[in-house]
Motif scaffolding. Sequence first.
Motif, short mmCIF file in Angstrom:
data_model
loop_
_atom_site.label_atom_id
_atom_site.label_comp_id
_atom_site.label_asym_id
_atom_site.label_seq_id
_atom_site.Cartn_x
_atom_site.Cartn_y
_atom_site.Cartn_z
N VAL A 6 33.28 20.68 6.63
CA VAL A 6 34.68 20.99 6.85
C VAL A 6 35.45 20.64 5.58
N GLY A 7 36.15 21.62 5.02
CA GLY A 7 36.96 21.37 3.85
C GLY A 7 36.50 22.13 2.63
N THR A 14 25.72 20.12 0.28
CA THR A 14 27.09 20.35 -0.18
C THR A 14 28.02 19.34 0.49
N VAL A 15 28.91 18.74 -0.31
CA VAL A 15 29.91 17.80 0.20
C VAL A 15 31.26 18.51 0.19
N CYS A 16 31.93 18.49 1.34
CA CYS A 16 33.23 19.14 1.47
C CYS A 16 34.28 18.11 1.84
N CYS A 17 35.47 18.27 1.27
CA CYS A 17 36.53 17.31 1.55
C CYS A 17 37.87 17.88 1.14
N ASP A 18 38.84 17.80 2.03
CA ASP A 18 40.24 17.98 1.72
C ASP A 18 41.03 17.50 2.93
N PRO A 19 42.18 16.88 2.70
CA PRO A 19 42.90 16.26 3.82
C PRO A 19 43.47 17.26 4.82
N ILE A 20 43.75 18.48 4.40
CA ILE A 20 44.30 19.47 5.32
C ILE A 20 43.24 19.88 6.36
N SER A 21 42.07 20.23 5.90
CA SER A 21 40.99 20.63 6.81
C SER A 21 40.52 19.47 7.67
N TRP A 22 40.42 18.30 7.08
CA TRP A 22 39.95 17.15 7.87
C TRP A 22 40.95 16.79 8.97
N PHE A 23 42.24 17.06 8.72
CA PHE A 23 43.27 16.79 9.73
C PHE A 23 43.37 17.93 10.75
N ALA A 24 43.61 19.15 10.26
CA ALA A 24 43.92 20.26 11.16
C ALA A 24 42.69 20.84 11.85
N ARG A 25 41.60 21.01 11.13
CA ARG A 25 40.43 21.67 11.71
C ARG A 25 39.48 20.72 12.40
N ALA A 26 39.25 19.55 11.81
CA ALA A 26 38.22 18.66 12.34
C ALA A 26 38.75 17.44 13.09
N GLY A 27 40.02 17.11 12.88
CA GLY A 27 40.57 15.93 13.54
C GLY A 27 39.93 14.62 13.07
N LEU A 28 39.45 14.60 11.83
CA LEU A 28 38.78 13.41 11.31
C LEU A 28 39.75 12.33 10.85
N ILE A 29 40.95 12.75 10.47
CA ILE A 29 41.96 11.80 9.99
C ILE A 29 43.26 12.02 10.75
N ALA A 30 44.11 11.00 10.78
CA ALA A 30 45.35 11.06 11.56
C ALA A 30 46.54 11.60 10.77
N ASN A 31 46.39 11.76 9.46
CA ASN A 31 47.50 12.20 8.63
C ASN A 31 46.95 13.06 7.49
N PRO A 32 47.48 14.27 7.28
CA PRO A 32 46.92 15.15 6.24
C PRO A 32 47.40 14.81 4.83
N SER A 33 47.05 13.63 4.36
CA SER A 33 47.45 13.22 3.02
C SER A 33 46.33 12.40 2.40
N ALA A 60 43.05 29.12 -1.81
CA ALA A 60 42.20 30.23 -1.38
C ALA A 60 42.22 30.39 0.14
N SER A 61 42.47 29.30 0.85
CA SER A 61 42.52 29.38 2.32
C SER A 61 43.95 29.49 2.83
N ALA A 62 44.88 29.86 1.94
CA ALA A 62 46.29 30.08 2.27
C ALA A 62 47.01 28.81 2.69
N SER A 63 46.53 27.66 2.26
CA SER A 63 47.22 26.40 2.50
C SER A 63 47.96 26.00 1.23
N THR A 64 49.01 25.23 1.39
CA THR A 64 49.78 24.79 0.24
C THR A 64 49.47 23.34 -0.06
N ALA A 65 49.12 23.04 -1.28
CA ALA A 65 48.90 21.67 -1.70
C ALA A 65 50.19 21.14 -2.33
N HIS A 66 50.67 20.02 -1.87
CA HIS A 66 51.86 19.38 -2.45
C HIS A 66 51.37 18.22 -3.29
#
Length: 133
Positions: free
Chosen positions: A2-3, A15-34, A58-64
């Motif tokens: 995921v990510g 393969t290692v995948c990581c990003d706070p948006i996917s871990w928050f919204a898609r997988a529920g692995l973290i409580a805050n997408p940051s 590329a996945s239409a998400s915005t990184a701040h």
Amino acid sequence: MVGVPIGRDLRSHATVCCDPISWFARAGLIANPSMFVLGKPGLGKSSLIRRMAVGLAASASTAHLRGPEARLRRPHRRPRRQCVALGRGQGALNVLDPGAATAAALRLTGAARQKLTQDALGRRLTMVAALVG
């Protein structure tokens, strides 16, 4: 997986995948997408952030992104998106500003209005607690 793919595991070569948006919204692995990236100079912090920003774009998400390095803001810049430079002497961020919540609450009625108002107040209280902490 995921990510955003960011590399390979040194032992298993998976393969290692990581990003706070996917871990928050898609997988529920973290409580805050940051996330907060900290490390010694020259060890790949900027490369990691850039890789995640490109993958999220590329996945239409915005990184701040926040930081002194302007090169981190380039990968996700697209038309219709706003990039605000923050740092010493440039830009400002008011974490207590309720944003559009106040105007939106005025258009609602009943329980929906009360829920939105309480949610906005809760966010402000959380930010005050974080700033004090």
